[in-house]
Design a protein around this motif. Sequence first.
Motif, PDB file in Angstrom:
ATOM      1  N   ASP A 181       0.826  -1.221   0.000  1.00 37.11           N
ATOM      2  CA  ASP A 181       0.000   0.000   0.000  1.00 37.11           C
ATOM      3  C   ASP A 181       0.853   1.261   0.000  1.00 37.11           C
ATOM      4  N   ASP A 182       1.996   1.235   0.705  1.00 43.09           N
ATOM      5  CA  ASP A 182       2.890   2.396   0.718  1.00 43.09           C
ATOM      6  C   ASP A 182       3.388   2.713  -0.691  1.00 43.09           C
ATOM      7  N   PHE A 183       3.712   1.698  -1.451  1.00 47.96           N
ATOM      8  CA  PHE A 183       4.185   1.906  -2.821  1.00 47.96           C
ATOM      9  C   PHE A 183       3.054   2.363  -3.733  1.00 47.96           C
ATOM     10  N   LEU A 184       1.858   1.828  -3.504  1.00 46.23           N
ATOM     11  CA  LEU A 184       0.708   2.254  -4.309  1.00 46.23           C
ATOM     12  C   LEU A 184       0.426   3.738  -4.100  1.00 46.23           C
ATOM     13  N   CYS A 185       0.579   4.202  -2.852  1.00 44.91           N
ATOM     14  CA  CYS A 185       0.337   5.621  -2.548  1.00 44.91           C
ATOM     15  C   CYS A 185       1.368   6.524  -3.220  1.00 44.91           C
ATOM     16  N   LYS A 186       2.578   5.998  -3.418  1.00 48.90           N
ATOM     17  CA  LYS A 186       3.649   6.806  -3.998  1.00 48.90           C
ATOM     18  C   LYS A 186       3.890   6.459  -5.463  1.00 48.90           C
ATOM     19  N   GLY A 187       2.902   5.848  -6.092  1.00 50.78           N
ATOM     20  CA  GLY A 187       3.069   5.347  -7.445  1.00 50.78           C
ATOM     21  C   GLY A 187       3.563   6.381  -8.434  1.00 50.78           C
ATOM     22  N   SER A 188       3.044   7.613  -8.349  1.00 54.24           N
ATOM     23  CA  SER A 188       3.439   8.635  -9.321  1.00 54.24           C
ATOM     24  C   SER A 188       4.900   9.055  -9.144  1.00 54.24           C
ATOM     25  N   VAL A 189       5.424   8.911  -7.932  1.00 50.36           N
ATOM     26  CA  VAL A 189       6.812   9.288  -7.659  1.00 50.36           C
ATOM     27  C   VAL A 189       7.776   8.235  -8.194  1.00 50.36           C
ATOM     28  N   PHE A 190       7.390   6.955  -8.023  1.00 49.66           N
ATOM     29  CA  PHE A 190       8.295   5.867  -8.366  1.00 49.66           C
ATOM     30  C   PHE A 190       7.885   5.142  -9.650  1.00 49.66           C
ATOM     31  N   SER A 191       7.005   5.732 -10.426  1.00 57.63           N
ATOM     32  CA  SER A 191       6.288   4.981 -11.455  1.00 57.63           C
ATOM     33  C   SER A 191       7.189   4.143 -12.360  1.00 57.63           C
ATOM     34  N   ARG A 192       8.264   4.722 -12.900  1.00 55.43           N
ATOM     35  CA  ARG A 192       9.052   3.999 -13.892  1.00 55.43           C
ATOM     36  C   ARG A 192       9.803   2.823 -13.274  1.00 55.43           C
ATOM     37  N   ARG A 193      10.555   3.090 -12.201  1.00 55.31           N
ATOM     38  CA  ARG A 193      11.346   2.020 -11.594  1.00 55.31           C
ATOM     39  C   ARG A 193      10.462   0.988 -10.896  1.00 55.31           C
ATOM     40  N   MET A 194       9.365   1.456 -10.296  1.00 54.22           N
ATOM     41  CA  MET A 194       8.443   0.528  -9.658  1.00 54.22           C
ATOM     42  C   MET A 194       7.774  -0.363 -10.700  1.00 54.22           C
ATOM     43  N   ALA A 195       7.439   0.229 -11.851  1.00 58.85           N
ATOM     44  CA  ALA A 195       6.818  -0.542 -12.927  1.00 58.85           C
ATOM     45  C   ALA A 195       7.754  -1.643 -13.413  1.00 58.85           C
ATOM     46  N   SER A 196       9.057  -1.389 -13.382  1.00 57.86           N
ATOM     47  CA  SER A 196      10.017  -2.393 -13.813  1.00 57.86           C
ATOM     48  C   SER A 196       9.962  -3.625 -12.915  1.00 57.86           C
ATOM     49  N   VAL A 197       9.927  -3.402 -11.606  1.00 58.61           N
ATOM     50  CA  VAL A 197       9.861  -4.529 -10.661  1.00 58.61           C
ATOM     51  C   VAL A 197       8.537  -5.263 -10.794  1.00 58.61           C
ATOM     52  N   ILE A 198       7.427  -4.508 -10.792  1.00 57.64           N
ATOM     53  CA  ILE A 198       6.111  -5.135 -10.869  1.00 57.64           C
ATOM     54  C   ILE A 198       5.935  -5.865 -12.197  1.00 57.64           C
ATOM     55  N   GLY A 199       6.517  -5.318 -13.253  1.00 59.17           N
ATOM     56  CA  GLY A 199       6.467  -5.998 -14.543  1.00 59.17           C
ATOM     57  C   GLY A 199       7.194  -7.331 -14.506  1.00 59.17           C
ATOM     58  N   ARG A 200       8.336  -7.381 -13.809  1.00 56.01           N
ATOM     59  CA  ARG A 200       9.075  -8.640 -13.692  1.00 56.01           C
ATOM     60  C   ARG A 200       8.297  -9.652 -12.860  1.00 56.01           C
ATOM     61  N   VAL A 201       7.621  -9.156 -11.834  1.00 58.58           N
ATOM     62  CA  VAL A 201       6.772 -10.035 -11.025  1.00 58.58           C
ATOM     63  C   VAL A 201       5.647 -10.605 -11.890  1.00 58.58           C
TER      64      VAL A 201
END
Length: 283
Positions: free
Chosen positions: A179-199
């Motif tokens: 949930d913490d990452f979901l709340c900050k999605g716009s801040v971390f969008s590109r790098r977070m998307a990379s991890v979630i995409g690999r998952v």
Amino acid sequence: GKPLASSVKSVANKTRADATANLFDVVQRLINKCYRNEIRVDAIGIGAPSPLDKEKGMIYSPFGLSDWRDFAIGEITEKRFGLPVFIVNDGDGAAFGMKCFGKCRDISSFISLYFDEGIGAGIILKDEIYSGSFGYSGEISYALLKSFCDEPIDNSSLSLDTIVSALNSELGENLGSIDDFLCKGSVFSRRMASVIGRVGDELGRIAALVSNIFGPEAVVVNGKLLDFGDVFFEALRTSFESSLFSGDQVRLLAGNNDQFEAFSTGAASYAIFSYLMSKALTD
């Protein structure tokens, strides 16, 4: 299939005594709500981790819960409340509830996958639960290749906590939950998307593996990771479809984001069905 009352209690049930006390507390709250609303309670359904015996109401030896070995939860709950009790594997029950009341009512054979606190599956084949010989079919965490995580991890530990750890490592953060990452999605969008995409890519291959073994009409994906939206689901879909033996014949569907809601309503659905079947046989 309409829920009439609910009660939620978030606790750690590591010991048998804690699990029993918390279960009794939740059941009593629900019975009280039903009584106040003039709803008669005919049966109790319990969703529990495997391996278990549905007929005996016995949980045998779930991983990570050593104090639960040979836990006769069905018998002690029936004695406490004087009502028939029906126990089912949590993932199996959730799949059964989807078959009875959810989006899979018109699907004869499907696999319901859960990517949340843990990773597992419920399997419906020709309109019936497939539990395997010892009540634990669908324990898919042991099939994972773990390619999204840089460090090797134990087979049993791929869960939201593992993904949070991978996200923190990638982003240089120290956040505590998905949930913490979901709340900050716009801040971390590109790098977070990379991890979630690999998952998503990893889990898509596992979804295809299970599908190739059982040959269902559909695979339903459930759990908290659905909250990441297309970043997760489209990566999973691409990986799933490219790994399928059957081409595009098997449908991939998004299910319930809240696995615990799915587990509890599934256990209730199983109890309704089992109670009515027992009444029909005795009458």
